[in-house]
Design an enzyme around this catalytic site. Structure first.
Site, short mmCIF file in Angstrom:
data_model
loop_
_atom_site.label_atom_id
_atom_site.label_comp_id
_atom_site.label_asym_id
_atom_site.label_seq_id
_atom_site.Cartn_x
_atom_site.Cartn_y
_atom_site.Cartn_z
CE1 TYR A 1 -4.44 -0.22 -0.11
CE2 TYR A 1 -4.00 -2.17 1.23
CZ TYR A 1 -4.86 -1.42 0.43
OH TYR A 1 -6.11 -1.89 0.17
CD GLU B 1 -4.76 4.47 1.58
OE1 GLU B 1 -5.93 4.34 1.20
OE2 GLU B 1 -4.41 4.49 2.77
CG ASP C 1 -10.11 12.05 -22.91
OD1 ASP C 1 -9.06 11.40 -23.13
OD2 ASP C 1 -11.17 11.50 -22.51
CB THR D 1 -5.80 5.69 -21.59
OG1 THR D 1 -5.61 5.96 -22.98
CG2 THR D 1 -7.28 5.72 -21.25
CE LYS E 1 -8.36 4.55 -25.45
NZ LYS E 1 -8.38 4.52 -23.99
NE ARG F 1 -6.15 -2.58 -20.50
CZ ARG F 1 -6.67 -2.21 -21.67
NH1 ARG F 1 -7.59 -1.26 -21.70
NH2 ARG F 1 -6.30 -2.80 -22.78
#
Length: 420
Positions: free
Chosen positions: A54, A56, A200, A226, A229, A235
């Site tokens: 983790y 965070e 975007d 993203t 692509k 991803r």
């Protein structure tokens, strides 16, 4: 804890993974414009021990101890992203492009604020204000459309829509628009109505990173994308912005919209950004453009109509309203011969989104395999002939054979059992 190879530990999943490798390697010409093949080093990073921790928070300010190596990897990803795309600040934690858009809106807007975005059927995305999506529910969206005559986004149409809706934010960026994204023109419109500008660039990120498409900065205030692509990476999602929005963007990602970041995913993003910094990636981006032009030529040679007449980027949108098949039918016909694409609405489409009057074809994945203009023009001609002759069984069999020959000539992952 018992460590075993996947083949022994879970033979069912192992078999499914190898079947998918076989499909990608030997059964399909991958022409879905939003898909690509990542290099082995990205797969290795994404399947790494970074998944165990983790982390965070952000580098230097985590909520858990033991994150010094995670800090290093995340900082590398951020530095490389800024080098590729510009801007003053990068947040590489969004799990997807949709979550990046959610956080970007939240960073600069309040629920109920006005946004102007593209019509979904004209290349927009669900997160650009569709009613079934959070964006359409939380914000007051207006839309702008493609010009009927030119089949492009024209300044006068967008300005008219902006004056009518008076938005706080204008969104540009498209999933099925075959032309150049005109950041400077949209900046002029945004300034006319005193709005922020968000781009975007999920689809064209690889072309931007490779220097084959105009850059969104300094024209845009916030940019989302993203990380897969056309950029051929892990991803996920990412936000870039000007310095004045940096703190708000970070708060909007964590803790507002996400908890712990997927550090194995961020490690893979860092690796893929380094790949995009190489000279070979610029050559790759240039070849995407050449291949898409060749694909368009092949389609036109056999009489298919293309939205806007052609392409400037990584995709073409085929208008089938003059043919005897719908987009849904064409998608199925092409999959039968090993060409994988997707049905897609065309501007002012009379069909529903579940049927459509078009298909969308992209070249990034085939370019990754090493195909060039000769192959793409040939594939375009083959696609057109199949669409125009849906009942020709002999043609179908010949095309299956041709697809197999092409796939064999351009291998994807050599020695590709699930080992990575």
């Amino acid at each position: 804890m018992e460590h075993r190879d996947l083949e022994d530990a879970d033979p069912e999943v192992y078999q499914a993974l190898n079947d998918e490798i076989e499909r990608q390697e030997s059964e399909s010409l991958e022409m879905i414009a939003s898909e690509n093949f990542v290099p082995r080093q990205v797969l290795q990073a994404q399947g790494s021990v970074m998944t165990n921790k983790y982390a965070e928070g952000y580098p230097g300010n985590r909520y858990y101890a033991g994150c010094k190596h995670h800090d290093k990897v995340e900082n590398l990803a951020k530095e490389r992203a800024l080098d590729l795309f510009g801007g003053d600040h990068a947040n590489v934690q969004p799990h997807s492009g949709s979550q990046a858009n959610f956080a970007a809106y939240a960073a600069v807007l309040d629920p109920g604020d006005k946004i102007l975005g593209p019509v979904l059927a004209h290349g927009g995305h669900l997160t650009h204000g569709h009613g079934v999506n959070f964006s359409g529910e939380l914000y007051d969206f207006g839309t702008y459309a493609i010009n009927k005559e030119t089949e492009r986004f024209e300044k006068e149409d967008i300005l008219e829509a902006a004056r009518e809706h008076d938005p706080d934010l204008i969104v540009m960026g498209y999933s099925a628009y075959p032309r150049e994204f005109e950041f400077e023109m949209f900046r002029e419109v945004a300034d006319e109505v005193d709005a922020l500008l968000m781009a975007d660039i999920a689809h064209i990120s690889g072309l931007v990173a490779g220097g084959k498409h105009p850059e969104p900065f300094p024209h845009c205030d916030i940019v989302t994308t993203t990380t897969h692509k056309s950029i051929r990476g892990a991803r996920g999602g990412m936000i870039l912005c000007k310095e004045k929005y940096a703190e708000d963007v970070d708060k909007a990602v964590f803790p507002y919209t996400q908890g712990g970041p997927l550090m194995h995913q961020i490690a893979a993003k860092a690796v893929s950004f380094k790949e995009a910094q190489r000279d070979s990636f610029e050559e790759y981006a240039e070849q995407i453009i050449k291949n898409t032009e060749a694909l368009a030529e092949g389609l036109r040679n056999e009489g298919l109509k293309l939205v806007s007449g052609g392409t400037d980027n990584h995709l073409v949108l085929v208008d089938l309203r003059n043919e005897e098949v719908t987009g849904k039918q064409a998608e199925s016909l092409l999959e039968e011969i090993g060409v994988v694409c997707n049905k897609n609405m065309v501007p002012y489409d009379p069909e529903s989104p579940f049927v459509t009057s078009g298909i969308r074809l992209g070249t990034p994945a085939l370019t990754t395999r090493g195909m060039k203009e000769k192959e793409l023009e040939q594939i375009g001609e083959m696609i057109a002939r199949r669409v125009k002759n849906p009942e020709d069984g002999k043609m179908e069999e010949k095309m299956k054979e041709k697809v197999s020959e092409i796939l064999e000539e351009f291998p994807l992952y050599e020695n590709s059992k699930v080992k990575y």
